[in-house]
Design an enzyme around this catalytic site. Structure first.
Site, short mmCIF file in Angstrom:
data_model
loop_
_atom_site.label_atom_id
_atom_site.label_comp_id
_atom_site.label_asym_id
_atom_site.label_seq_id
_atom_site.Cartn_x
_atom_site.Cartn_y
_atom_site.Cartn_z
N GLY A 1 25.29 17.78 49.05
CA GLY A 1 24.56 17.13 49.44
C GLY A 1 24.47 15.45 47.91
N GLY A 2 23.94 14.74 47.57
CA GLY A 2 23.71 13.83 46.38
C GLY A 2 24.28 14.30 45.42
N VAL B 1 26.54 22.65 48.08
CA VAL B 1 25.74 23.88 48.72
C VAL B 1 26.32 25.46 49.01
CG1 VAL B 1 23.87 24.88 50.05
CG2 VAL B 1 23.65 22.27 48.98
N ASP C 1 13.70 11.81 50.02
CA ASP C 1 14.96 11.86 50.82
C ASP C 1 14.31 12.68 52.49
OD1 ASP C 1 17.58 10.97 51.22
OD2 ASP C 1 18.69 12.46 51.00
#
Length: 349
Positions: A53-54, A58, A167
């Site tokens: 992710g940003g 994960v 987002d």
């Protein structure tokens, strides 16, 4: 969570299909944390990498105590250990703890490992991005709108807690098949990793966008969010992103061309989002050439019937949500959902 839900920066999560994860462009992310399957973090056993992710990586993990269940663990990215990023991560953890809604992935636990690297544990959602799910299951326009209302309700819940997602996009809106006893599929909004608390209770001063860093995904980003360095973001930015998702669910394409955005530099991205006037979904449909047949099949309809359905209220609703000027958009996610409910009931908007 699935690997699809982590296409934050590099891939194009749109009708052209996902791009490769790595890129030399400004949208690229850093390499994943090097944790192998079987690694133990407290009561959690890492099973597999789900994606990047940003701000975090994960993994799917298995919790062994006090209950046994599958979870998703987000760990901060390597090379991103600045105080500002740590503050963002802490904000994310606190933010998620405020949310309690059936259509929002819960935060279950949080902690640190190694030399103070933070992580948090979330519900594991074995789902697909909402656009992928709807197409694979050939959901009708009505069924897509019913699912989208659940998304709006989840976002409205967050807004009432003083939280902006920042987002929202299909890969952060996962859908699973209907649970036992339920009448429709289950929507889960995930990854509040770039959320900004509206209330002053969190460390908002420390988590503003750093110079030159674009937080969000350009295809779904509001004009005000695309303006580099801006801190004047409110809930209507999420309404804009919801409008883009709705547009894509209806017409099978995005209001602004993905390839143009991905090739542009920072300043050009902001200009394109700010100045491009989105065309009506019904008009966009007529520009898609050979793709129209697949799009209509995925909606259990024909080109003529879909163009007719989109030519009135379903043209107007998404375009109102993605107006350039915030004061011209829907005031809240709930207002957007209400207009969709009116449409489904055949009531005037």
């Amino acid at each position: 969570m699935t690997s699809d839900d982590q296409r934050d920066q590099t891939p194009v999560d749109g009708p052209d299909g996902p791009a490769t994860r790595k890129s030399a462009s400004m949208w690229s992310t850093v390499d994943a944390v090097n944790i192998d399957a079987g690694h133990v973090i407290g009561p959690y056993i890492i099973r597999e990498l789900l994606g990047e992710g940003g701000f975090g990586v994960v993994y799917r993990a298995e919790q062994t105590e006090p209950v046994q269940r599958q979870v998703a663990i987000k760990i901060i990215q390597p090379g991103m250990g600045s105080k500002a990023v740590i503050a963002r991560f802490e904000q994310e953890r606190q933010t998620l703890a405020l949310l309690d809604h059936p259509n929002v992935a819960r935060v279950l636990d949080a902690g640190t490992f190694l030399r103070g690297v933070p992580y948090f544990v979330m519900d594991y959602v074995d789902g697909e991005p909402i656009t992928t799910y709807c197409d694979r299951n050939t959901l009708s326009i009505r069924d897509r709108l019913e699912l989208f209302i659940d998304v709006c309700d989840a976002v409205q819940h967050a807004h009432q807690k003083g939280i902006i997602h920042r987002d929202l996009k299909p890969s952060n809106i996962l859908v699973t098949d209907a649970p036992s006893g339920a009448s429709k599929p289950l929507v889960k909004v995930i990854d509040f990793g770039v959320a900004k608390a509206l209330s002053g209770t969190m460390a908002t001063e420390a988590v503003q966008t750093e110079h030159g860093q674009l937080i969000g995904t350009p295809e779904y980003m509001s004009p005000e969010q695309a303006e580099m360095g801006t801190i004047d973001i409110d809930t209507r930015s999420d309404v804009y992103s919801l409008g883009v998702v709705l547009y894509e669910l209806l017409a099978g394409d995005l209001p602004i061309d993905s390839k143009s955005l991905r090739k542009a530099g920072y300043a050009r991205v902001a200009q394109l989002i700010r100045e491009c006037d989105p065309i009506k979904p019904s008009t966009r449909l007529g520009q898609l050439g050979e793709r129209v047949e697949k799009i209509t099949q995925c909606r259990q309809t024909t080109h003529h019937a879909l163009a007719r359905d989109l030519s009135r209220e379903l043209d107007w609703i998404p375009l109102k949500a993605i107006r350039h000027e915030r004061h011209e958009r829907y005031r809240t996610a709930s207002d957007l959902a209400d207009d969709i409910r009116h449409y489904l009931r055949g009531e005037p908007l």
